[in-house]
Write a protein that holds these residues in place. Structure first.
Motif, PDB file in Angstrom:
ATOM      1  N   GLY A  69       0.812  -1.209   0.000  1.00 26.03           N
ATOM      2  CA  GLY A  69       0.000   0.000   0.000  1.00 26.03           C
ATOM      3  C   GLY A  69       0.843   1.255   0.000  1.00 26.03           C
ATOM      4  O   GLY A  69       2.076   1.215   0.080  1.00 26.03           O
ATOM      5  N   THR A  70       0.178   2.385  -0.077  1.00 26.40           N
ATOM      6  CA  THR A  70       0.874   3.673  -0.074  1.00 26.40           C
ATOM      7  C   THR A  70       1.447   3.946   1.303  1.00 26.40           C
ATOM      8  O   THR A  70       0.724   3.899   2.300  1.00 26.40           O
ATOM      9  N   PRO A  71       2.732   4.227   1.414  1.00 30.54           N
ATOM     10  CA  PRO A  71       3.319   4.504   2.727  1.00 30.54           C
ATOM     11  C   PRO A  71       2.820   5.818   3.293  1.00 30.54           C
ATOM     12  O   PRO A  71       2.460   6.734   2.539  1.00 30.54           O
ATOM     13  N   PRO A  72       2.769   5.962   4.602  1.00 34.19           N
ATOM     14  CA  PRO A  72       2.322   7.210   5.219  1.00 34.19           C
ATOM     15  C   PRO A  72       3.204   8.390   4.816  1.00 34.19           C
ATOM     16  O   PRO A  72       4.383   8.247   4.515  1.00 34.19           O
ATOM     17  N   ARG A  73       2.581   9.566   4.859  1.00 34.04           N
ATOM     18  CA  ARG A  73       3.266  10.809   4.532  1.00 34.04           C
ATOM     19  C   ARG A  73       3.660  11.538   5.809  1.00 34.04           C
ATOM     20  O   ARG A  73       2.857  11.627   6.753  1.00 34.04           O
TER      21      ARG A  73
END
Length: 310
Positions: A69-73
């Motif tokens: 998934g998209t890693p946290p920002r």
């Protein structure tokens, strides 16, 4: 010895990222100065340890994501300070995505960038945190707002997927002069390719024995990668300058400054970086220049205003 749970080891990672260069410099140069900050100097070993601690802290603070998934920002709304440096490198080392933010933004601009990026962590100045508090209800993804980057001792949390190469590293927002600021997606390999291209210039632009004045804002692409990134890439010495006012040799807090002028150079407000001081700050001469031979051989500097992010 850093733990290998959160830290991405360049020797095992086929697609290294810029934070791996900090580890390499710590191994190769150890006690050589990595950063001068007013009356302090951090060695590469000091910086590497601080980046490790912040990487673990950010990894624990950021929400979990599904595999692939998209890693946290991680949004960083700070001036050119030690906390900016270790938060940016810590985010890269933890496999997260860094989002440098202009700390001079207004509340609507901050709301847009934080919402558009989906930032879950914000490390910011007192002013920015106050503005964000007023629009927090419109930022459901934001779970941590702090004035200093979180840290954690080893062992850290469970490992996140290794990231490097074509993986997203940084979201850099435009100034919004022709509409709302837009996030430019920069990969790890794009950051490194910039340095590999510049390395072909002769004579070299920056080398490992140079000291680089980081006066351009680190939330800006040039200051971030061509300035700070070049210091990390070459294992040189960086000199972050945190204000937008002219610099002063005579300020007691900024006796290391490499040019004359006027400035206020505040003391660090964070205890994130706790490494020992390496050497003493040089004392200015009557004419304003420091009585030392440790002057920059390269400078990255220009005039700028807080009204533009890129």
């Amino acid at each position: 010895m850093p733990d290998l749970i959160t830290v991405q080891d360049s020797s095992a990672n086929p697609a290294p990222n810029l934070a791996d260069r900090v580890r390499r410099a710590a191994l190769d140069r150890d006690d050589r100065a990595a950063l001068h900050w007013c009356d302090r100097t951090l060695s590469w070993s000091d910086l590497d340890a601080a980046v490790d601690a912040v990487a673990r802290g950010l990894s624990a603070a950021a929400p979990p994501t599904d595999p692939g998934g998209t890693p946290p920002r991680v949004a960083i709304a700070l001036p050119n300070t030690l906390d900016f440096v270790v938060t940016w490198l810590g985010a890269l080392r933890a496999g997260l995505v860094a989002v440098p933010v202009n700390p001079g933004f207004t509340a609507p601009e901050l709301r847009h960038v934080l919402a558009d990026s989906g930032a879950s962590v914000l490390i910011a100045t007192d002013r920015v945190r106050g503005l964000v508090a007023d629009v927090a209800a419109e930022l459901p993804a934001l779970t941590l707002v702090s004035g200093t980057p979180p840290t954690a001792e080893a062992p850290g949390p469970s490992a996140r997927p290794r990231r490097g190469g074509a993986d997203l590293a940084v979201l850099l927002y435009t100034s919004g002069t022709e509409g709302r600021p837009k996030g430019a997606m920069l990969s790890h390999q794009a950051l490194l390719a910039n340095h590999e291209q510049v390395d072909r210039i002769q004579p070299p632009v920056v080398g490992p024995t140079d000291t680089v004045l980081l006066a351009l804002p680190l939330f800006h692409a040039y200051g971030l990668n061509s300035g700070l990134g070049a210091v990390v890439h070459h294992g040189a010495t960086g000199w972050p300058f945190p204000t937008t006012t002219p610099m002063s040799w005579t300020s007691p807090m900024c006796r290391r400054a490499p040019t004359r002028g006027r400035s206020s150079c505040p003391a660090p407000t964070s205890s994130t970086v706790t490494g020992p001081t390496v050497g003493a700050a040089p004392t200015p001469t009557a004419g304003g220049a420091p009585a030392t031979s440790r002057t920059p051989t390269r400078t990255v500097t220009s005039s700028w205003s807080t009204g533009s992010a890129s």
